[in-house]
Design an enzyme around this catalytic site. Structure first.
Site, PDB file in Angstrom:
ATOM      1  N   ASN A   9       0.876  -1.173   0.000  1.00 45.04           N
ATOM      2  CA  ASN A   9       0.000   0.000   0.000  1.00 45.04           C
ATOM      3  C   ASN A   9       0.912   1.220   0.000  1.00 45.04           C
ATOM      4  O   ASN A   9       1.495   1.561   1.022  1.00 45.04           O
ATOM      5  CB  ASN A   9      -0.888  -0.030   1.249  1.00 45.04           C
ATOM      6  CG  ASN A   9      -1.715   1.246   1.397  1.00 45.04           C
ATOM      7  OD1 ASN A   9      -1.752   2.071   0.476  1.00 45.04           O
ATOM      8  ND2 ASN A   9      -2.351   1.422   2.541  1.00 45.04           N
ATOM      9  N   TRP A  10       1.017   1.835  -1.159  1.00 40.93           N
ATOM     10  CA  TRP A  10       1.984   2.938  -1.303  1.00 40.93           C
ATOM     11  C   TRP A  10       1.458   4.242  -0.708  1.00 40.93           C
ATOM     12  O   TRP A  10       2.173   5.237  -0.662  1.00 40.93           O
ATOM     13  CB  TRP A  10       2.335   3.136  -2.778  1.00 40.93           C
ATOM     14  CG  TRP A  10       3.022   1.948  -3.394  1.00 40.93           C
ATOM     15  CD1 TRP A  10       3.337   0.758  -2.778  1.00 40.93           C
ATOM     16  CD2 TRP A  10       3.484   1.824  -4.740  1.00 40.93           C
ATOM     17  NE1 TRP A  10       3.958  -0.085  -3.667  1.00 40.93           N
ATOM     18  CE2 TRP A  10       4.064   0.545  -4.876  1.00 40.93           C
ATOM     19  CE3 TRP A  10       3.463   2.677  -5.848  1.00 40.93           C
ATOM     20  CZ2 TRP A  10       4.623   0.098  -6.081  1.00 40.93           C
ATOM     21  CZ3 TRP A  10       4.014   2.239  -7.053  1.00 40.93           C
ATOM     22  CH2 TRP A  10       4.594   0.960  -7.160  1.00 40.93           C
ATOM     23  N   GLU A  99      -6.543   5.085   8.078  1.00 40.54           N
ATOM     24  CA  GLU A  99      -6.297   6.484   7.712  1.00 40.54           C
ATOM     25  C   GLU A  99      -7.543   7.096   7.075  1.00 40.54           C
ATOM     26  O   GLU A  99      -7.838   8.274   7.266  1.00 40.54           O
ATOM     27  CB  GLU A  99      -5.079   6.570   6.776  1.00 40.54           C
ATOM     28  CG  GLU A  99      -3.782   6.348   7.541  1.00 40.54           C
ATOM     29  CD  GLU A  99      -2.667   5.695   6.746  1.00 40.54           C
ATOM     30  OE1 GLU A  99      -2.733   5.670   5.506  1.00 40.54           O
ATOM     31  OE2 GLU A  99      -1.718   5.189   7.390  1.00 40.54           O
ATOM     32  N   GLY A 235       3.075  -0.878   4.214  1.00 39.39           N
ATOM     33  CA  GLY A 235       3.167   0.529   3.847  1.00 39.39           C
ATOM     34  C   GLY A 235       4.605   0.904   3.548  1.00 39.39           C
ATOM     35  O   GLY A 235       5.127   0.653   2.459  1.00 39.39           O
ATOM     36  N   GLY A 236       5.273   1.478   4.532  1.00 43.19           N
ATOM     37  CA  GLY A 236       6.625   2.011   4.358  1.00 43.19           C
ATOM     38  C   GLY A 236       7.588   1.086   3.626  1.00 43.19           C
ATOM     39  O   GLY A 236       8.264   1.503   2.665  1.00 43.19           O
TER      40      GLY A 236
END
Ligand code: 13P
Length: 256
Positions: A9-10, A99, A235-236
């Site tokens: 998930n960018w 988010e 993510g990261g």
């Protein structure tokens, strides 16, 4: 049986050029490792979805989106519909990310509408659920998960449940560098499996249960080896080609 889905998930990172560079790296890895059994998915920002769709056509790499709207078309300024995404080659859509729940006030009712619409178009929703630190400290983790699942999965049957991917993402572990411990992940995932099978029946054993929250190449082994973990939503670490591919390699060890 243990299947694996490794999903990046960018979030709101990478312009079109940067997305293409990152996908080039991941595609190189996927092609070199032709026997990969894990599913590998990238979810770039909307602006890169079409370009990436072109790059991954006829490859094993899968394309996802980070959000969608549930209506097909019309006067919904700023929204993107599911058929628009499908046209670009998208197969998976993330919904209910914490988010979106917290910054954009997305509520369970909307998340449920999105989930049902995604299934109607024969795409795969990746439903994110998870508790905040306060909720965990108050001993409410499982109540929160049940509440989210009950509302977000409303209308699903024992036949459709296996088409949904669920990502357990404890909010306190997202972007903090502090992943949930092996024991915490195991407890939550065992609970989720048990709950889903109790509610939907046997087919819920085939639901991919992903873990998300500071998953990296360093803790991938510890987490992906857990029985009811079928991959990660990352993510990261998914923004660095070598870290992401290292996680894929770790996942391969645990496919049965
Ligand atoms: P991080 O891996 O950066 O903690 O993000 C997890 C996440 O929110 C994936 O959806």
């Amino acid at each position: 049986m243990k299947n694996m889905l490794i999903a990046g998930n960018w979030k709101m990172n990478t312009n079109v050029f940067e997305s293409q560079k990152l996908v080039e790296y991941i595609l190189g890895f996927v092609k070199t490792n032709a026997t990969l059994k894990s599913k590998v998915l990238v979810c770039p920002p909307f602006t890169s979805v079409y370009a990436i769709g072109q790059m991954i056509e006829n490859t094993k790499l899968l394309l996802g989106a980070q959000n969608c709207y549930y209506e097909e078309k019309g006067a919904f300024t700023g929204e993107i519909s599911i058929p628009m995404l499908e046209y670009c080659g998208v197969s998976h859509i993330i919904i209910g990310h914490s988010e979106r729940r917290s910054y954009f006030k997305e509520e369970d009712e909307i998340i449920n509408k999105k989930l049902l619409a995604i299934l109607e178009y024969n795409l795969t929703p990746i439903l994110c659920i998870g508790e905040t630190l306060d909720e965990r400290n108050q001993g409410k983790t499982f109540d929160i998960l049940i509440n989210q699942l009950d509302k977000d999965l409303a209308g699903l049957t024992g036949d459709t449940i296996e088409r949904v991917v669920i990502a357990y993402e404890p909010v306190w572990a997202i972007g903090t560098g502090i992943s949930a411990t092996r024991e915490q992940v195991q407890k939550a995932h065992d609970f989720l499996r048990h709950f889903l099978v109790g509610k939907f029946g046997e087919k819920a054993n085939r639901v991919y249960l992903l873990y998300g929250g500071s998953l990296s190449e360093k803790n991938a082994d510890e987490i992906l080896s857990i029985e009811n973990v079928n991959g990660g939503l990352i993510g990261g670490a998914s923004l660095k080609g070598d870290s992401f591919c290292s996680i894929i390699q770790t996942a391969e060890k645990y496919i049965i």
